[in-house]
Write an enzyme that holds these catalytic residues in place. Sequence first.
Site, PDB file in Angstrom:
ATOM      1  N   SER A   1       8.426 -12.813  24.103  1.00  0.00           N
ATOM      2  CA  SER A   1       8.961 -11.556  24.637  1.00  0.00           C
ATOM      3  C   SER A   1       8.154 -10.311  24.292  1.00  0.00           C
ATOM      4  O   SER A   1       8.339  -9.273  24.919  1.00  0.00           O
ATOM      5  CB  SER A   1      10.399 -11.354  24.170  1.00  0.00           C
ATOM      6  OG  SER A   1      11.273 -12.081  24.983  1.00  0.00           O
TER       7      SER A   1
ATOM      8  N   SER B   1      10.806 -10.118  27.324  1.00  0.00           N
ATOM      9  CA  SER B   1      11.878  -9.160  27.536  1.00  0.00           C
ATOM     10  C   SER B   1      11.611  -7.761  26.965  1.00  0.00           C
ATOM     11  O   SER B   1      12.398  -6.858  27.203  1.00  0.00           O
ATOM     12  CB  SER B   1      13.155  -9.696  26.885  1.00  0.00           C
ATOM     13  OG  SER B   1      12.981  -9.804  25.484  1.00  0.00           O
TER      14      SER B   1
ATOM     15  N   LYS C   1      12.642  -1.154  20.718  1.00  0.00           N
ATOM     16  CA  LYS C   1      13.410  -1.945  21.686  1.00  0.00           C
ATOM     17  C   LYS C   1      14.900  -1.814  21.386  1.00  0.00           C
ATOM     18  O   LYS C   1      15.294  -1.771  20.208  1.00  0.00           O
ATOM     19  CB  LYS C   1      12.965  -3.412  21.583  1.00  0.00           C
ATOM     20  CG  LYS C   1      13.462  -4.323  22.695  1.00  0.00           C
ATOM     21  CD  LYS C   1      12.891  -5.741  22.515  1.00  0.00           C
ATOM     22  CE  LYS C   1      13.367  -6.711  23.575  1.00  0.00           C
ATOM     23  NZ  LYS C   1      12.779  -8.067  23.389  1.00  0.00           N
TER      24      LYS C   1
END
Lengths: 513, 542
Positions: free
Chosen positions: A182, A158, A63
């Site tokens: 997330s 996210s 990420k």
Amino acid sequence: DLGQITPTELCQRCLSLIKKTKFLNAYITVSEEVALKQAEESEKRYKKGHSLGDLDGIPIAVKDNFSTSGIETTCASNMLKGYVPPYNATVVQKLLDQGALLMGKTNLDEFAMGSGSTDGIFGPVKNPWSYSKQYREKRKQNSHSENEDSNWLITGGSSGGSAAAVSAFTCFAALGSDTGGSTRNPAAHCGVVGLKPSYGLVSRHGLIPLVNSMDVPGILTRCVDDAATVLGVLAGHDPKDSTTIQDPVKPFTLPSLTDVSKLCIGIPKEYLTPELSSEVQSLWSKAANLFESEGAKVTEVSLPHTSYSIVCYHVLCTSEVASNMARFDGLEYGHRCDSDVSTEAMYAATRREGFNDVVRGRILSGNFFLLKENYENYFVKAQKVRRLIANDFVNVFNSGVDVLLTPTTLSEAVPYTEFIKEDNRTRSAQDDIFTQAVNMAGLPAVSVPVALSSQGLPIGLQFIGRAFCDQQLLIVAKWFEKQVQFPVIQLQELMDDCSSVFENEKLASVSLK
Amino acid sequence: MAAPMLRWCCPGRRFAFARVGCGSCHRRGPPTGSTSNGKRGQSSVAQQPHITAQKPRKGEPEWAAVVGLEIHAQIASNSKLFSGSQVCFAAPPNSLVSFFDASLPGTLPVLNRRCVEAAVMTGLALDCHINRKSLFDRKHYFYADLPAGYQITQQRLPIAVNGSLAYSVYVGRKPSQMVTRTVRVKQIQLEQDSGKSLHDDLRSQTLIDLNRAGIGLLELVLEPDMSCGEEAATAVRELQLILQALGTSQANMAEGQLRVDANISVHRPGEPLGIRTEVKNLNSARFLAKAIDYEIQRQINELENGGEILNETRSFDFKLGFMPEPNLPPLLLYDSGSLPSGADPQQVINIDQLRERLPELPRVTRQRLVQQYGMLPEHSCVLLNEVGLLEFFQNVIKETRAEPKKVTSWVLNTFLGFLKQQNLAVSESPVTPSALAELLDLLDRKAISAPAAKQVFEELWRNEGKTPAQIVAEKKLELLQDPEALEQLCRSTLEAHPDVVMDLKRGNPRAINKLIGLVRKATLGRADPTAIKEVLERQLSS
């Protein structure tokens, strides 16, 4: 089964898939050269018979809120566009030390603030399941008239880029981060396993923080065993993160559970909310029944302070955000505006240009809560409520419950056009409902894909374990995964030539030479 | 180092205006109304009428000033409080900056053990209660030289609380009129230093140096128990000596290792405290005393003229937000009783162990000097106040057979006098302790006379690499040891100066001194005047 292939071949296949699925917008940066070089090194090791372990030569994605030395790390924000960290996050370093190949940095909501992976400067991430045979066939049956292409689904967030990257076979495992759900939320929407380890088990050093006291690096994989393998590499004390546990961590191997009769599964009654879709609810109770029918004790439990979790989270999250974001002033790194009227004017313009509305809104709220006259009434109270929420879990586990079983999300993934009808804050509050209390308590939790909805979209369920009993949690999740036999995403149309070789591909099935 | 520190052991160097309100009626109980604080009872009340610029009006009590201090001492440590960056004064700008110091996103603080130990030792030396659990907080500011936008400090639960600092001040004109006063230490907290901003107005640029950013500081809060600049400066000086003795801070004010903010108010005794103002960033004890007294006087003048005191610096403090530092777990300290069994000694700090390691504190050193060497208390003060002087003194004592009183006198008068005259630090002295010890030995066994010794010292100061013995030999300064030769010289002197002998016999007592002088001249200064006098008197009476 891939048969025997070399790390370089594997890397090239993943790179080719990344290119084919570029429209998913899963990656912000594809580190092709780095990955190929790492593959070459890995290949040398295999030739010498000196493989570094399970992850040697395995493509992974990270990420874009983890610092990667020499590779741009943006947090999907203008503020950090062009920022190239000089160091690796500990988790990234640990993966590289094991010979993993870094394919690239995945997309997210700006600074991980969101639950859709729709609010970053690089645009929204598209859910690979939007293009799956399973979903498309259902849609044809239901004969929707809308334009196919404009009706793609969100990934959740996210860590949507990481979930999509794993789901679309562009890598075997990806790092996400999990502050309120997330990692688990997009894992559920993308039909992959999403693990949030216990707070303190995995180093946060190099993870660009959202809420330091809740952030945990998350792991997204296509099966529970793979998640355990990655966790085994990442877990343990890091001298650079004082909140990691001091005790040495044993390797994470997961025995296959054959008997669940000694297990006690708790079903928190507060999680049966009116917003929960009937399909998810039905799968949840089916799962409970499955455990019961196999001899486990399944018991309804109460987490009485659950309903305060959202508002409590809002106060604590925004306060820490306001504090953490203070460093982005355009001086040492990141975006700096052109104005040089005064230092203050430079700060103001830099931050206005650098942050999106969501981030600025949270900073504003947080600064309000941190004002001296408000601190006691908001922050301190929220901390007390947080303690109550954490104690709810302690009480339940003390009563003999081994693992809690809950939904991960309210429903399956929704189309983007649907999702953006509500603002980020409302969405985040709704979508984190089952996941966020876990972060308040620092517990391990994992979302496991269970089945497809009537629309042909994945639904995940969440297991929550005792603090630092991550291994036990994963053993239960593995047993469950085996029982439900979640279908593999069928992306043939998308992948044409590549797809067949990647079918059902998990770490254990990769044989590198 | 001969920085112009306020030297309260040298009455001649006191500043006249430092007596504003000092040692007078200001010594009273805490402003809250409680007068039963035991520590304050140690303070003495001076008799001396105090000098204020403003004569009290009829029927109105005099003004009393209340001074509290906030002191930041840079911890003497090789690395910063939360990062591995080196700590070094005057390094090239931004050469000692880790990723954490520059607040790169994702970096985390890691507490430096040495800094914790320094805080505990300082707390113990100041009789503080050491909190077994203390917490770290973020204090938010938007300053260019504070890269993270907050400072990590200990707002809620500091590492040490409730201590005291005793210091001595002169209350009269005589050096012996020294009294001990005590200021309460409210708390000691660990916190980060900021970087430095340099404003280039010409190019309208701000340049930032982060070398200092993140260096460990001890913030010491001294309660408003002081009443004038001199008291404050003296308390700071004593603290400086303590920190230096402990080695927890170099505490060099000129290098910014000890920074003092003072809060000041004046009121009429018996009335509530006045509005406080702050005097910030004072970098020498002398300026501190001056600035405080100036501010006291300014406030008095303001109030006398019907004005009011406005606080400019404090108003914005209220808006600063605090938050617990989430990246640092509570700091736990142990004592021998509470030490968890099997704990890794590298991971735990044992307060009892640190207590055992405490060196002798300045107060005790001074007492020891007085007792051991019979010196006056004010002499012990001078020995400690001058950097390196005590060590010099002790090295001389170690190597010489001369009386300690003699050594004290030589070190404090002759040696220190020469240093002052040339504005040199002890470490820069051309005369080594061994050389002085040897010289004092020669004097002690009467190999040379006292005036000859002074001459040898001057020669030594010129530093031509000669030993005292060599100088004595070269200059033929050794005392005349042959009694027969002295008898001879005396006799011939008496014979050569019948007029002086006559003068003496007529009853002029001073004539004998003239004769002694003549004999000394004849011996080239090598004879002891008392011995000469003895021989002369015997010869004259025979």
